[in-house]
Design a protein around this motif. Sequence first.
Motif, mmCIF file in Angstrom:
data_model
loop_
_atom_site.group_PDB
_atom_site.id
_atom_site.type_symbol
_atom_site.label_atom_id
_atom_site.label_comp_id
_atom_site.label_asym_id
_atom_site.label_seq_id
_atom_site.Cartn_x
_atom_site.Cartn_y
_atom_site.Cartn_z
ATOM 1 N N ASN A 148 -3.291 4.610 -8.300
ATOM 2 C CA ASN A 148 -3.153 3.186 -7.740
ATOM 3 C C ASN A 148 -1.656 3.183 -6.908
ATOM 4 O O ASN A 148 -0.716 3.850 -7.195
ATOM 5 N N ASP A 149 -1.581 1.966 -6.354
ATOM 6 C CA ASP A 149 -0.584 1.722 -5.587
ATOM 7 C C ASP A 149 0.579 1.036 -6.367
ATOM 8 O O ASP A 149 1.680 1.659 -6.323
ATOM 9 N N SER A 167 -2.342 7.026 -1.508
ATOM 10 C CA SER A 167 -2.820 6.715 -2.826
ATOM 11 C C SER A 167 -4.227 6.670 -3.211
ATOM 12 O O SER A 167 -4.712 7.305 -4.380
ATOM 13 N N VAL A 205 -4.227 -3.651 -2.212
ATOM 14 C CA VAL A 205 -3.268 -2.886 -3.201
ATOM 15 C C VAL A 205 -3.833 -2.879 -4.626
ATOM 16 O O VAL A 205 -3.879 -3.663 -5.003
ATOM 17 N N LYS A 234 0.827 -1.185 -0.043
ATOM 18 C CA LYS A 234 -0.009 0.059 -0.094
ATOM 19 C C LYS A 234 0.964 1.204 0.072
ATOM 20 O O LYS A 234 1.935 1.393 0.632
ATOM 21 N N ARG A 235 0.671 2.192 -0.951
ATOM 22 C CA ARG A 235 1.248 3.379 -0.811
ATOM 23 C C ARG A 235 0.401 4.519 -0.286
ATOM 24 O O ARG A 235 -0.580 4.760 -0.331
#
Length: 163
Positions: free
Chosen positions: A81-82, A66, A73, A62-63
């Motif tokens: 998007n991640d 985001s 994810v 996971k970013r």
Amino acid sequence: MIQAYSDYLRAASILSEEEFLAQHPHWVLVVEPFASEEGAAYATRAASPERGHERGIAVLQKRAGSNAFKLMVTIGRAKNNDVQIPCDDVSKFHAYVLNNPKEDTPQFADAGSTFGSEIDGERLKPRVPTSLASGMRIQIGSVHALCLSPRGFLGHLLAGPQS
């Protein structure tokens, strides 16, 4: 984000197994070179001409900030998007990975994309999660990738470019 394969290759060559796994604890996709959208940031060529095209690494993590999907994810063409894959036949929100802390392996699902996704050559039904195993081949639109656990990724890097 897709990151340079060579950066991970360098890390695998200088770190001990324990250090590498501590620094890279997430599953990854080893993404084969693909034709990216006009003006996209993903470079498919390596810096040195003798190496030709270079694979990329998409970390299934996971970013921060985001998107609103906290438990997955996300993978797709859109920047939020991640894992962003800037390719014309990858949907804006193409697929997702579910990481269940109670299980050792993540699950992959197509999000109902236009061009679909495959695992080991079998087309996935939309929104039906499939458990991943290290070494599975994933196709996202026309983009090919190898899914690897952290230990499998290290083994892949140490085995050399043919793996």
